[in-house]
Design a protein around this motif. Sequence first.
Motif, PDB file in Angstrom:
ATOM      1  N   TYR A 201      -5.880  28.290 -18.200  1.00  0.00           N
ATOM      2  CA  TYR A 201      -6.107  29.729 -18.092  1.00  0.00           C
ATOM      3  C   TYR A 201      -7.068  30.180 -19.184  1.00  0.00           C
ATOM      4  N   ASN A 202      -8.135  30.832 -18.765  1.00  0.00           N
ATOM      5  CA  ASN A 202      -9.184  31.257 -19.702  1.00  0.00           C
ATOM      6  C   ASN A 202      -8.706  32.415 -20.578  1.00  0.00           C
ATOM      7  N   LYS A 208      -6.609  36.371 -25.849  1.00  0.00           N
ATOM      8  CA  LYS A 208      -5.915  37.127 -24.817  1.00  0.00           C
ATOM      9  C   LYS A 208      -6.403  36.648 -23.449  1.00  0.00           C
ATOM     10  N   ALA A 209      -5.445  36.442 -22.541  1.00  0.00           N
ATOM     11  CA  ALA A 209      -5.789  35.917 -21.216  1.00  0.00           C
ATOM     12  C   ALA A 209      -6.715  36.869 -20.469  1.00  0.00           C
ATOM     13  N   LEU A 210      -7.729  36.288 -19.799  1.00  0.00           N
ATOM     14  CA  LEU A 210      -8.648  37.118 -19.023  1.00  0.00           C
ATOM     15  C   LEU A 210      -7.955  37.714 -17.796  1.00  0.00           C
ATOM     16  N   PHE A 211      -7.100  36.910 -17.152  1.00  0.00           N
ATOM     17  CA  PHE A 211      -6.382  37.381 -15.971  1.00  0.00           C
ATOM     18  C   PHE A 211      -4.877  37.163 -16.133  1.00  0.00           C
ATOM     19  N   TYR A 212      -4.469  35.886 -16.205  1.00  0.00           N
ATOM     20  CA  TYR A 212      -3.055  35.566 -16.342  1.00  0.00           C
ATOM     21  C   TYR A 212      -2.876  34.540 -17.460  1.00  0.00           C
ATOM     22  N   SER A 213      -1.718  34.625 -18.103  1.00  0.00           N
ATOM     23  CA  SER A 213      -1.454  33.736 -19.241  1.00  0.00           C
ATOM     24  C   SER A 213      -0.883  32.397 -18.808  1.00  0.00           C
ATOM     25  N   ASN A 214      -0.145  32.388 -17.708  1.00  0.00           N
ATOM     26  CA  ASN A 214       0.512  31.158 -17.271  1.00  0.00           C
ATOM     27  C   ASN A 214       0.784  31.215 -15.777  1.00  0.00           C
ATOM     28  N   LEU A 215       1.331  30.122 -15.253  1.00  0.00           N
ATOM     29  CA  LEU A 215       1.591  30.003 -13.825  1.00  0.00           C
ATOM     30  C   LEU A 215       2.655  30.987 -13.365  1.00  0.00           C
ATOM     31  N   ASP A 216       3.682  31.163 -14.169  1.00  0.00           N
ATOM     32  CA  ASP A 216       4.767  32.087 -13.824  1.00  0.00           C
ATOM     33  C   ASP A 216       4.228  33.500 -13.613  1.00  0.00           C
ATOM     34  N   GLU A 217       3.379  33.932 -14.506  1.00  0.00           N
ATOM     35  CA  GLU A 217       2.805  35.280 -14.414  1.00  0.00           C
ATOM     36  C   GLU A 217       1.919  35.435 -13.192  1.00  0.00           C
ATOM     37  N   GLU A 218       1.169  34.397 -12.881  1.00  0.00           N
ATOM     38  CA  GLU A 218       0.261  34.471 -11.734  1.00  0.00           C
ATOM     39  C   GLU A 218       1.022  34.528 -10.415  1.00  0.00           C
ATOM     40  N   ILE A 219       2.030  33.664 -10.249  1.00  0.00           N
ATOM     41  CA  ILE A 219       2.803  33.662  -9.001  1.00  0.00           C
ATOM     42  C   ILE A 219       3.542  34.983  -8.821  1.00  0.00           C
ATOM     43  N   LYS A 220       4.088  35.515  -9.886  1.00  0.00           N
ATOM     44  CA  LYS A 220       4.822  36.771  -9.803  1.00  0.00           C
ATOM     45  C   LYS A 220       3.922  37.916  -9.367  1.00  0.00           C
ATOM     46  N   ASP A 221       2.679  37.893  -9.782  1.00  0.00           N
ATOM     47  CA  ASP A 221       1.775  39.008  -9.519  1.00  0.00           C
ATOM     48  C   ASP A 221       1.018  38.871  -8.202  1.00  0.00           C
ATOM     49  N   THR A 222       0.815  37.662  -7.720  1.00  0.00           N
ATOM     50  CA  THR A 222      -0.070  37.461  -6.570  1.00  0.00           C
ATOM     51  C   THR A 222       0.627  36.928  -5.322  1.00  0.00           C
ATOM     52  N   PRO A 224       4.403  36.976  -2.720  1.00  0.00           N
ATOM     53  CA  PRO A 224       5.571  37.792  -2.372  1.00  0.00           C
ATOM     54  C   PRO A 224       6.779  37.447  -3.243  1.00  0.00           C
ATOM     55  N   LYS A 225       7.714  38.382  -3.305  1.00  0.00           N
ATOM     56  CA  LYS A 225       8.879  38.183  -4.166  1.00  0.00           C
ATOM     57  C   LYS A 225       9.711  36.984  -3.735  1.00  0.00           C
ATOM     58  N   GLU A 226       9.760  36.698  -2.415  1.00  0.00           N
ATOM     59  CA  GLU A 226      10.539  35.550  -1.960  1.00  0.00           C
ATOM     60  C   GLU A 226       9.945  34.240  -2.460  1.00  0.00           C
ATOM     61  N   VAL A 227       8.618  34.203  -2.638  1.00  0.00           N
ATOM     62  CA  VAL A 227       7.969  33.005  -3.179  1.00  0.00           C
ATOM     63  C   VAL A 227       8.272  32.871  -4.667  1.00  0.00           C
ATOM     64  N   LYS A 232      11.167  30.342  -9.262  1.00  0.00           N
ATOM     65  CA  LYS A 232      12.055  30.444 -10.421  1.00  0.00           C
ATOM     66  C   LYS A 232      13.314  29.604 -10.239  1.00  0.00           C
ATOM     67  N   ASN A 233      13.799  29.512  -9.006  1.00  0.00           N
ATOM     68  CA  ASN A 233      15.010  28.741  -8.721  1.00  0.00           C
ATOM     69  C   ASN A 233      14.719  27.271  -8.460  1.00  0.00           C
ATOM     70  N   LYS A 234      13.445  26.891  -8.628  1.00  0.00           N
ATOM     71  CA  LYS A 234      13.020  25.500  -8.446  1.00  0.00           C
ATOM     72  C   LYS A 234      13.361  24.974  -7.042  1.00  0.00           C
ATOM     73  N   GLU A 235      13.191  25.854  -6.051  1.00  0.00           N
ATOM     74  CA  GLU A 235      13.359  25.446  -4.660  1.00  0.00           C
ATOM     75  C   GLU A 235      12.109  24.722  -4.181  1.00  0.00           C
ATOM     76  N   GLN A 236      12.281  23.906  -3.135  1.00  0.00           N
ATOM     77  CA  GLN A 236      11.114  23.210  -2.582  1.00  0.00           C
ATOM     78  C   GLN A 236      10.329  24.113  -1.646  1.00  0.00           C
ATOM     79  N   TYR A 237      11.022  25.003  -0.924  1.00  0.00           N
ATOM     80  CA  TYR A 237      10.359  25.886   0.034  1.00  0.00           C
ATOM     81  C   TYR A 237      10.831  27.323  -0.151  1.00  0.00           C
ATOM     82  N   ALA A 238       9.938  28.249   0.220  1.00  0.00           N
ATOM     83  CA  ALA A 238      10.284  29.665   0.294  1.00  0.00           C
ATOM     84  C   ALA A 238      10.057  30.128   1.731  1.00  0.00           C
ATOM     85  N   ILE A 239      11.019  30.874   2.283  1.00  0.00           N
ATOM     86  CA  ILE A 239      10.883  31.405   3.642  1.00  0.00           C
ATOM     87  C   ILE A 239      10.221  32.781   3.555  1.00  0.00           C
ATOM     88  N   LEU A 240       9.078  32.908   4.188  1.00  0.00           N
ATOM     89  CA  LEU A 240       8.363  34.193   4.171  1.00  0.00           C
ATOM     90  C   LEU A 240       9.029  35.184   5.117  1.00  0.00           C
TER      91      LEU A 240
END
Length: 527
Positions: A201-202, A208-222, A224-227, A232-240
């Motif tokens: 991450y640049n 200071k991060a240009l866009f996101y600081s880490n993977l957790d922040e990027e997934i949360k922001d970009t 859906p909440k189910e993903v 976070k629960n370390k599941e293999q799949y998320a149902i959309l």
Amino acid sequence: MSSEFFSQVDQDTFLITAYEKKMLEQAIKDYTNKSNFYSTYFNESHNIANFKIEDIDRLALNAQTNLSNIIQINNIVRYFVNKNDILGKVYEAIETNVNSEYTITHPNYKDEHKKIYDKVDEIIKDFNKKINIERLIVESIPMTYLEGNYSLYLRKDKKNSNYQVDYYPLGICEVADYEVNGEPYLLVNIRELEARLRKNYNKNRKNKALFYSNLDEEIKDTYPKEVYEAYKNKEQYAILNIENSGVIRINNLKRKYGLTPIFKALKSAIRLENIELSDDKNTLVRGKKIIFQKLIKELVTQSKDMPNITWSAAQAKAHGDLMMALGSSGVSVYTGLPWTEKVEFIEPKLEQTNVQIKNKYREDIMTSVGIAYLLSNKNGFGSAQLSISELMKMINKIYEQLERILVKWYQGILVDHNIDPIYCPTIKVLDSEKLSLELAMSLAKVLNNELNASLESVFRMLGLDVKTEARKREEERELGYDEIFKPRQTGYTISKNTNEDNSGRPSDGKNLDKVDYDKTYNQDNNR
């Protein structure tokens, strides 16, 4: 010990010294065999995949149920779309000619609910603008044709009425084994998502991060909440959420995944490429110059009569002398040895592939993607025209699936605004076959003028909704558009019963001959 001498004079010239023609033929065969080819290489995720034409049959077997096969097929298809002139031009033609114009209609419109429908129009118009529906149409249609699948997800910020449509590629997105009313559930492969998003991450000079600081922040922001919850629960799949997801598929044969129409053209494309590669190699070989120095056979068969000369030394001497002469600059004089029979240039006898064979494979490619030649004979001259009707039918099929997904989203948006989905409009992307407009106009005139058909049938022929048009006309009448745009008085708008003094040549003109002629003419025609 080798029975012939083989040396390279320069980049395009080779010298062979032998005492039998059979040795020359074998030497040429050994040289030309170095130009053979057996397979094509493809780059996928920085890995080279070896693909042979025989693998098409393997990939075709139950392809619509095998995600791995579909991904491999799409990698190969993208390669040939980038490289093959026909397939590349087909994709470019679809991409540049996709019709992004659409109409919104209310099939259940009633005057007593006009205020509700006006509110619905306002909501849907705002929604279409925020998701940039024109861009969605232009991007989804060619990509569905290219890969056979196009997975979509609508992210909603209900509080601020903000919307975003995301595309998830195969691999990250998978089709589940279950569906509702013919619409499948979609899954997000969390491990694959992490692998494709993992990067450095640049940051700026202040760390200071240009866009996101880490993977957790990027997934949360970009995503859906189910993903994010599955991550976070370390599941293999998320149902959309099926209310917000959608997938466009073609040639899926009632299976999980679609298959691009370009797949049917791959065999012909690969064979055509192999022919062209072979012709290129043959052209290079034909450009090589081979000098053959033939020695007398008595050098071997009657060596006893020449006790001071061995055949190997004699062959080496003849070869070395000729090489020296060929390698010298300027004018060279070469005197052959007594056992040199002749020196000659040899050209490889390699034929270029017949043009008709190439054209056959090119026509096979075009037929596979829905383009065909229409032969005709006009004024004694033969001509060929292209028919793209089958290709356009496939494009319209993609349009219809996108329309159904959009209507589903419209219903969800209305529910979010506490409006009954019964008021949901329908969307129709205008037909891709723009050339059929003239035919549609002709049929509409026949329905209206000759068959006296209903206005609903006439408007439907032109892709318009009669109720929507009637409502718009009423609004225009209320706004006074009829009076504002009243036709000017011209020869097309003035009746023949209009006062003669207001039209035609003046009756009090100075040219009496023309005035008398006009009076006589009007009397003869009862005017």
